[in-house]
Scaffold this active site. Structure first.
Site, PDB file in Angstrom:
ATOM      1  CE  LYS A 100      21.138 -28.915 -16.803  1.00  0.00           C
ATOM      2  NZ  LYS A 100      19.912 -28.413 -16.184  1.00  0.00           N
ATOM      3  CE  LYS A 160      15.738 -32.544  -7.504  1.00  0.00           C
ATOM      4  NZ  LYS A 160      15.231 -31.972  -8.755  1.00  0.00           N
TER       5      LYS A 160
END
Lengths: 315, 315
Positions: free
Chosen positions: A215, A131
């Site tokens: 998430k 990421k």
């Protein structure tokens, strides 16, 4: 008395900040306001809801400002940037959702819980950070950062070098006891941005680390720990599709976990986009009989909960 | 069964970041760790506690970074900076306090609640903004800012011009329902930095504004709304003094509200420092029979709760 249906709602990025609009706090508040009209509508149908939101662009800008200003004020570690983004976004959601509920004469408390999520230090993700976070650097700057701070830096699509952090699986929500006490009477906003990633240390405590937890997977964890009935994942599209963007695209109104897994293996879903949503949905539907997941858009959410839209993932 | 004593604890700035240390997140985490040893000790004595903390230096640095980076990412409004500071500081306190509790085999949930505090638009403080925030500017820059944004700018002790915002009284805690549900079983961290200041709008909602609410007065409001028994205000000194720093300084072990008010009128307490603490203490002790306030240092807090240190303010 009818049984209460408990729904964990995972909000996509477009629910918090519309693309094409300036990424200001004022525009975010407006976008959140529209989203909260829909959330209030769902709450008024009698569902008990908990809300999980992303934070990618927001935490990125917090980190950017922090790094840019590093000569005048000490830069913030990435876990702290995540905590700050939970305060920022949670504040906007709780303010706007409360207002929309009051308009509908539903005076339910709405509360943001700052949330730590435990990840496993031995998660294979730590071997392969993927990421990108924070500003772009030249090759020379990137090398110096690796030397000084030990960060992993990667070249990002010809635009320069950026720090990359791992995206491990969420294992446990530290503040889950609290939501257990609140869930029945309060709309909770939790696990913002997937939660502040922490590892358990040898000293009975938790320690923040630089990582990004998906998430939707954090929402799945929350839904399991809270024994929710439905995991509702909201995104840009009304329905999950196979052969997406091809002439033979097929929108799915429902799929079994078996089918979903076969489609994942066939590569129908984009990593970092639809794939983690399907993973989260399957994980939840398989976790206990009767649990189901729905993937749809914010604007179809209420219909989807009635079975009239969206993609249902069941076991 | 013994009656449980409920204590709202207001932490001074030195409980979060020690002066003389670099103002980094890492140093803050260390200072918070030491503070949490003391808080865990109080909790182990059987008191039910809620924690309120300041955020002056932290929100100042968030604003500074945000303004400094304004050409690369949109600057944050001051209410949002406050929300971010609640996430930041709350995260550190809940992480460290949980650890200290677990070390003592007291596995109590610890949770930060993002908190909005309502102020009155007609509060006279809005006529006379006094709290400087953010960076220093030249006279010319300050004039331009007033012209462009309508901010009130004031000259600050020869160091340059700064924006000033009002410091109105806290009227109501928006998220108070939530703490009512948690208080008995959870240590809550609330009203960080005095709370995110909001005004009620015409549309049943709340709207963030640029203001600074005194954190001791916010803690007093919380203590009243939660029907706490004790408001414990922690600061740098063990006891409140009259004739402070003079040859005839007298440390007070207890004072009635009447005496405290007389001392306030005589100007014994510094505005923005001891004065709001005494005001908060008197307000709480007078609010209902049996309520009392204690002002002391973090290190004397446990003794003070036993009546062996600190300054007791009673009605």
């Amino acid at each position: 008395m009818e049984e209460i249906i408990k729904v964990v709602i995972a909000l996509g990025g477009n629910a918090i900040q519309e693309s094409g609009k300036p990424p200001t706090a004022e525009e975010q508040l407006k976008a959140v306001g529209k989203t909260c009209e829909k959330l209030a509508g769902i709450s008024c149908q009698g569902y008990e809801i908990a809300v999980v939101h992303g934070n990618g662009p927001q935490v990125g800008r917090i980190l950017l400002a922090s790094e840019y200003a590093k000569d005048i004020t000490p830069p913030m570690p990435f876990d702290v940037c995540g905590a700050m983004s939970q305060g920022y976004i949670g504040y906007h959601i709780q303010q706007q959702l409360k207002k929309e509920l009051r308009k509908r004469n539903r005076d339910l408390p709405v509360t943001t819980i700052v949330t730590q999520v435990v990840v496993d230090q031995n998660d294979p993700a730590f071997q392969n950070p993927t990421k990108p976070i924070g500003p772009f650097y030249t090759k020379e700057e990137a090398d110096a950062i690796t030397r000084d701070k030990g960060y992993v830096m990667k070249e990002d699509s010809g635009r320069g070098w950026r720090r990359v952090v791992p995206s491990p699986m969420p294992k446990k929500i530290v503040e889950v006891d609290t939501i257990g006490r609140l869930w029945k009477s309060t709309i909770v906003i939790m696990c913002g941005g997937g939660g502040i990633p922490v590892i358990e240390d040898d000293d009975l405590g938790y320690e923040g680390i630089a990582a990004v937890i998906d998430k939707d997977l954090a929402a799945e964890r929350l839904a399991e720990e809270m024994d929710a009935n439905i995991l509702l994942i909201l995104t840009e599209v009304e329905r999950v599709a196979i052969n997406f963007n091809k002439p033979n695209q097929e929108n799915l109104s429902e799929i079994s976990c078996e089918q979903a897994k076969a489609y994942m293996e066939e590569g129908h879903f984009a990593p970092g986009s639809m794939l983690p949503k399907i993973q989260a949905a399957v994980m939840f539907a398989e976790s206990k009989p009767g649990r189901k997941a729905i993937i749809t858009s914010l604007y179809k959410a209420e219909e989807a909960l009635r079975g009239e839209s969206g993609t249902l993932i069941y076991n």
